[in-house]
Enzyme design. Sequence first.
Site, PDB file in Angstrom:
ATOM      1  N   GLY A 232      -0.448  -7.988   4.708  1.00  0.00           N
ATOM      2  CA  GLY A 232      -1.598  -8.352   3.420  1.00  0.00           C
ATOM      3  C   GLY A 232      -2.913  -9.007   4.029  1.00  0.00           C
ATOM      4  O   GLY A 232      -3.598  -9.521   3.098  1.00  0.00           O
TER       5      GLY A 232
ATOM      6  N   HIS B 298      -6.509   3.965   3.386  1.00  0.00           N
ATOM      7  CA  HIS B 298      -5.822   4.716   4.623  1.00  0.00           C
ATOM      8  C   HIS B 298      -6.510   4.735   5.867  1.00  0.00           C
ATOM      9  O   HIS B 298      -7.675   4.799   6.046  1.00  0.00           O
ATOM     10  CB  HIS B 298      -5.773   6.170   4.044  1.00  0.00           C
ATOM     11  CG  HIS B 298      -4.935   7.037   5.059  1.00  0.00           C
ATOM     12  ND1 HIS B 298      -3.423   7.075   5.328  1.00  0.00           N
ATOM     13  CD2 HIS B 298      -5.470   7.916   6.278  1.00  0.00           C
ATOM     14  CE1 HIS B 298      -3.256   7.915   6.163  1.00  0.00           C
ATOM     15  NE2 HIS B 298      -4.404   8.535   6.836  1.00  0.00           N
TER      16      HIS B 298
HETATM   17  C1  GRF Z   1      -3.745  -1.224   6.993  1.00  0.00           C
HETATM   18  O1  GRF Z   1      -3.805  -0.589   8.197  1.00  0.00           O
HETATM   19  C2  GRF Z   1      -3.682  -0.038   5.909  1.00  0.00           C
HETATM   20  O2  GRF Z   1      -4.530   1.023   6.331  1.00  0.00           O
HETATM   21  C3  GRF Z   1      -2.389   0.559   5.857  1.00  0.00           C
HETATM   22  O3  GRF Z   1      -1.431  -0.617   6.159  1.00  0.00           O
HETATM   23  C4  GRF Z   1      -2.050  -1.406   6.826  1.00  0.00           C
HETATM   24  C5  GRF Z   1      -1.768  -2.747   6.121  1.00  0.00           C
HETATM   25  O4  GRF Z   1      -2.519  -3.919   6.838  1.00  0.00           O
HETATM   26  N1  GRF Z   1      -2.114   1.290   4.793  1.00  0.00           N
HETATM   27  P1  GRF Z   1      -2.361  -5.231   5.956  1.00  0.00           P
HETATM   28  O5  GRF Z   1      -0.888  -5.700   5.466  1.00  0.00           O
HETATM   29  O6  GRF Z   1      -3.357  -5.136   4.885  1.00  0.00           O
HETATM   30  O7  GRF Z   1      -2.736  -6.324   6.993  1.00  0.00           O
END
Ligand code: GRF
Length: 215
Positions: A14, A111
């Site tokens: 997160g 993404h």
């Molecule tokens: C990020 O790289 C996002 O692009 C992908 O999942 C990852 C989440 O990272 N969809 P976080 O949980 O926000 O640290």
Amino acid sequence: MQLKRIAVFASGGGSNFGALLEAIENKEVNAQVVLLLSNAPSAYACARAREKGIPVAVINKATHPEADARAQAILKALAEKQADYIVLAGYLPIVPAAIIRAYPNRIVNIHPSLIPAFCGKGFYGHFVHEAAVARGVKLSGATVHFVDEGTDTGPIICQESVPVFAEDSPEDLAARVLKVEHSILPRALSLICADRVLVKNNTVHILTKKEDGAL
Ligand code: GRF
């Protein structure tokens, strides 16, 4: 202008959720997070939400084994919190079509590539960066887009690129892209929550900033 009510869906650490909360606290985004929904009760995203006093809902195959019941439970949680927008911040389950139909151009996803490169079925998490490094691209980046019923096909709101170096590992690239995610996700939400995002023919138009005090 009324504060927008955002539900964040997250399955992992997160850090994007954290970046959004920071931007809200700094008044860069005219919103409040009214719900953190996760499929993973032990996700650090849930702990972050609890620390901030944000309600957490865990809905997954264990709580609701039937797909329809699961979708209905999510819709109910969203309705109870009167969510205006949903932000997918590293949410792994596929969002049920019933939810996408209920929130047209109101679900935002981040993404970790420059869509349409390295996106679609199978391109999530580390697979995206492994593919980019394996292909030897010189640029990658991140994209914030609205979610439609396809996979990574909805209208693009913001993109930002990063360089890819020949000696990069997928982890190096992931870390560089994540930094950019932390700035473009709040930027996209700041535009949306200021009513400056218009979607026409699958293309996002950013409206110019209204003058202070103008109608
Ligand atoms: C990020 O790289 C996002 O692009 C992908 O999942 C990852 C989440 O990272 N969809 P976080 O949980 O926000 O640290």
